[in-house]
Design an enzyme around this catalytic site. Structure first.
Site: not given
Lengths: 477, 483
Positions: B75, B150, B174
């Site tokens: 990420k 997210s 997330s």
């Protein structure tokens, strides 16, 4: 109207840790800009603070030295504001739960002792520095200082004059150096002061509106800045004006304070507990451990010097003004076995004067305690007189030889041989019959002349007591 | 090859059926082929192939670990040395991280091959991956829908088999929410289990990194590499890391599952409720008993979260000021102009909204009413979890109130967007671990089951998830067009 001044001080002491409070970068002063700033100090994305336990230890030492409450649980908070030399956009400080709570410090002004309350002392990180020269209209940022540990010591509004404020500041300065938690270097900003000053009509209980004077970096300026501010406030009120709560900056060149920002312009710092750091837990065991390690504090040491060595207040005060000087004194005393007052007099007199003249600290003294003790031994056992002692002292200062070597080399050994002294006295009396006449007719003052002549003739090496005794006998005829 | 598990690939690599370089190249090709998903912000092809070569050496000389040579992706919230680390923001579009996050360092040391940096909501603020400066990510199951957020890029990439597994971070859901919406397995560990050092902070007291994988078995391997105390993170916890794979096959007889009535009330899509019921029925078959419980303070989680998280983020994001790195506005006339325009132009709308909310909540005169109150609520919620987990072994419930919604559907209504995390946020406030596993479909879109455990009970959660995955095949399904 008679006015009373109320003063409280906030003193920032830079803790003498090797590394920063939340990172491993070095804290040494004076390095090339930004060479002592790591990723944490630069506030890079993703970095996290890790508390330096040494800073905690130092804060607790301080708290114990002022007999303060040490918080078993204290919390770091973020103080939010934007400034180019504040990399994270917040300063890690302590707000609601500081590590050191209420304590006190006793000061002495004109022989009167007064207890000044310490409200709190908290740990925080220093910011960097903005540099405005040589950047062609831009500003440079040096983050070497960012993250340096500070202990902010906040006093109660207990001081009533600039003199008291300076006495408090000096006392604190002495204490932190004693404890070895701050180098006390004011030029380098290791010990900085903000003063909260207000005035009120004498007898009034409520405080007047205060102004805060920022960043006063010498004892002299503290006194001047406060006195100036007192005068300004009194003049302002007496001419019908009102003091406004504000932050003022002291200009040492113009010797005046000027407004920096008013209360209305003050930042809302939006303090909240820093979620990156755990609460600081201080156990009773840790406190006991620190207490056992606590050095003898200045007041206790001074009292001991007075009690054990029969020193007067002034000498004891001077000798205990720094731990190093006191240690030096005790080392000389131990090595020489001399009378304490003799040691004290030589250290506060000759040695201090010479150090001052050379701009040296006691730790840099060219004459170490052993060598000074060697001199005092010879004064004590009458090998040399005090006067010759000064000559030997000069030689000690210039060389690395011992007092005994100097005395032998320069032939300074005191003459106690009565025959030699007698011969000289006879000669002086024979050469100065006029003065002998005067003495015998009752002019006692002439006696000093004879002593001087004899000593001069003997290059100061005669034992003064012996000279006096023999002269008296001879002159009386 | 791209549909195999970590264990299977580790076998193939050791058996010489494939080299890490070949495997890496295959995944790089897939990433190129499916660029339209917009799952990656940066593909580090050259570095990936170098890491693969190094992995092949380790495989050959017998120093390889399970993850050695396995292509993963990070990420873009984790700092990666020498590689752009944008956090999904224009603010950091030019930021090349000068150091590795601890998680990155650990995965590198394990020999994992990093294919690149994954798309995400800007500074992890969002539930749909639509707040990214780099544009929305598409859900591989239906490209008109969001992948969640997210960690939307992570979920989409794993679901579409563009990486074997990926890192994610979870502040209010997330990891779990995008895992549910994309039909993969996602684990949010106990707060403090995985180091936050080098993970760009959104809300420091809630943020936690974790694995996003196909199966619980893969998640156990990945968590093994990621977890552990880190002296650089004061909030990481110094408790031993157990062997997460060792207990995967333990039987579930005697397990007590709590179902909070607050999780199954109004607002939950009935089709999801029905799917969850089937999953829970499987657990009954595995020997678990089910108990209805109540956690009365759960309803306070969203308001408490939207005070605490923005408050922390308002300070965390202050460092992005245009002074030292990141976006700086053109020709600033003075300091205020530099600050206001750099931040005004560098941050997106949702980030600014949360900074403003947080600044407001911390302001003089509001602090007690908002921040202090929210902290009290947080303690109540934590107590709810402690009480519940004293009564039952694990808690189960939905991950999301609905399946993946349409791109653009909720962007105009932030409150509705915030409500999509209604079942996940409380877990972050309490700090307990939770995972999401795929358990079926509602109108052809994946549905996730959330399993919540006690502090540091990750091994138990993985065991429970793995047992279900031994009976079912949802976790092996590949979205149409990605097989």
């Amino acid at each position: 109207m008679e006015w009373e001044t109320v003063i409280g001080l906030e003193i920032h002491t830079q803790l003498a840790t090797q590394s920063k409070i939340f990172s491993g970068a070095a804290t040494a002063y004076g390095a090339e800009p930004n060479t002592q700033a790591c990723a944490v100090d630069l506030g890079l994305p993703g970095v996290l603070p890790v508390l330096n336990q040494e800073a905690v230890r130092m804060a607790v030492i301080f708290g114990m030295a002022i007999e303060a409450h040490i918080a078993p649980y204290s919390v770091f908070a973020r103080k939010n504001y934007f400034y180019p030399d504040l990399p994270k956009g917040y300063q890690i400080s302590q707000m609601d739960l500081p590590i050191v709570g209420k304590g006190h410090l006793d000061i002495d002004v004109d022989g009167v002792s007064k207890r000044i309350g310490v409200t709190r002392a908290h740990l925080e990180e220093d910011a960097g520095k903005s540099l405005h020269e040589n950047f062609h209209g831009l500003s440079g940022i040096d983050l070497n200082r960012a993250g340096t540990p500070l202990l902010e010591i906040v006093s109660e509004p207990d001081m009533r004059s600039a003199k008291e404020a300076v006495a408090y500041m000096r006392k604190l300065h002495e204490l932190v150096r004693y404890l070895g938690i701050c180098d006390g270097n004011m030029q380098e900003g290791s010990f900085r002061c903000d003063a909260n000053v207000s005035v009120r009509p004498k007898g009034q209980v409520a405080f007047g509106t205060r102004a805060e004077i920022k960043n006063i970096n010498s004892f002299k300026f503290v006194e001047k800045a406060i006195n100036h501010e007192i005068e300004r406030q009194i003049e302002l009120i007496e001419s019908g004006g009102k003091v406004v709560q504000e932050t003022r900056l002291y200009d040492s060149v113009k010797d005046e304070t000027r407004s920096m920002r008013s209360k209305e312009e003050a930042n809302d710092y939006r303090y909240f507990p820093d979620p990156d750091l755990l609460p600081v837990i201080i156990s009773d065991e840790f406190k006991a451990h620190i207490k056992a390690e606590l050095p003898e504090l200045p007041d206790a040491k001074k009292q001991r010097f007075k009690d054990s060595f029969k020193l007067d207040d002034e000498s004891a005060g001077i000798l205990t003004s720094s731990r190093q000087l006191a240690d030096y004194f005790e080392a000389v005393l131990a090595a020489s076995g001399s009378e304490p007052r003799l040691c004290a007099n030589w250290i506060t007199g000759e040695l201090s004067a010479a150090l001052n003249k050379a701009g040296l600290e006691i730790t840099d003294s060219p004459i170490d305690a052993q060598r000074l003790a060697g001199l005092l031994v010879r004064i004590s056992d009458n090998t040399i007189s005090g006067k010759i002692g000064k000559q030997v002292f000069e030689a000690l200062w210039q060389s690395t030889a011992s007092a005994d070597d100097i005395i032998a080399e320069q032939g300074l050994k005191q003459i106690t041989d009565t025959g030699a002294i007698e011969a000289i006295i006879d000669k002086i009396i024979a050469d100065n019959l006029g003065q002998v006449e005067q003495y015998r007719s009752g002019k006692d003052k002439v006696f000093g002349f004879f002593v001087g002549q004899v000593m001069k003739e003997m290059q100061g090496k005669a034992n003064p007591a012996e000279v006096n005794k023999m002269l008296k006998e001879k002159l009386q005829g | 090859m791209h549909s195999k598990s970590i264990t299977e690939l580790a076998h193939s690599l050791r058996a010489g059926e494939v080299t890490s370089v070949e495997l890496t190249q295959a995944f790089l090709n897939r990433i190129k082929q499916h660029q339209d998903l917009n799952a990656f912000i940066t593909v580090t092809e050259e570095q990936a192939l170098q890491q693969a070569q190094a992995a092949d050496v380790r495989l050959a000389n017998g120093t390889a670990e399970l993850l050695t040579g396995i292509p993963i992706a990070q990420k873009d919230i984790f700092c990666t040395l020498g590689v752009k680390t944008s956090c999904g923001s224009k603010m950091l579009d030019n930021f090349i991280a000068p150091y590795n996050a601890t998680v990155v360092e650990k995965l590198n040391n394990a020999g994992a091959v990093s294919l690149g940096k994954l798309n995400m909501d800007e500074f992890a603020m969002g539930s749909s991956n639509e707040t990214s400066y780099y544009g929305a990510v598409k859900n591989p199951w239906d490209k008109t829908k969001v992948p969640g957020g997210s960690s939307g890029g992570s979920a989409a990439a794993v679901a579409a088999r563009l990486a074997v597994c990926a890192t994610g971070t979870d502040t209010g859901g997330s990891i779990r929410q995008p895992a549910a919406l994309c039909g993969i397995t996602g684990l949010k560990p106990t707060y403090g289990r995985v180091s936050r050092y080098g993970m760009i902070a959104y809300a420091s007291s809630l943020d936690q990194g974790g694995p996003m994988t196909h199966s619980a078995e893969d998640a156990a391997i990945m968590l093994q590499a990621m977890a552990g105390f880190d002296a650089k993170d004061s909030t990481s916890v110094d408790v031993p890391v157990p062997d997460y794979s060792a207990g995967l096959n333990a039987p579930l007889t005697g397990l007590t599952i709590g179902l909070p009535k607050e999780f199954f009330g109004e607002g939950l899509d009935p089709a999801i409720a029905a799917t969850l019921e089937l999953a829970i029925a499987e657990y009954r078959k595995l020997g678990a008993t089910v108990k209805d419980i109540s956690m009365p303070n759960l309803k306070l989680a969203i308001p408490a979260y939207y005070v605490i998280a923005p408050a922390e983020c308002s300070a965390n994001l202050s460092r992005f000021d245009g002074v030292r790195y990141g976006y700086r506005c053109a020709n600033p006339v003075d300091l205020t102009d530099l600050y206001t325009r750099s931040r005004g132009e560098g941050f997106g709308k949702e980030v600014k909204r949360r900074i403003l909310m947080g600044t407001y909540a911390l302001s003089a005169g509001y602090y007690d009413a908002y921040y202090i109150k929210a902290q009290k609520v947080r303690r109540l919620i934590t107590q709810d979890f402690k009480n519940a987990l004293a009564e039952v072994d694990v808690i189960m419930g939905p991950v999301t109130p609905s399946t993946a919604f349409g791109i653009g559907e909720k962007m105009a209504n932030p409150i509705e967007m915030y409500l999509s995390d209604i079942y996940t946020i409380a877990i972050n406030l309490a700090g307990v671990p939770a995972l999401s596993i795929p358990v079926g479909y509602a109108a052809d879109m994946p549905v996730g089951l959330q399993i919540i455990g006690n502090y540091f009970a990750e091994a138990q959660l993985l065991n429970i998830a793995h047992q279900y995955q031994q009976l079912t095949a949802h976790h092996q399904h590949t979205p149409h067009g990605f097989a």
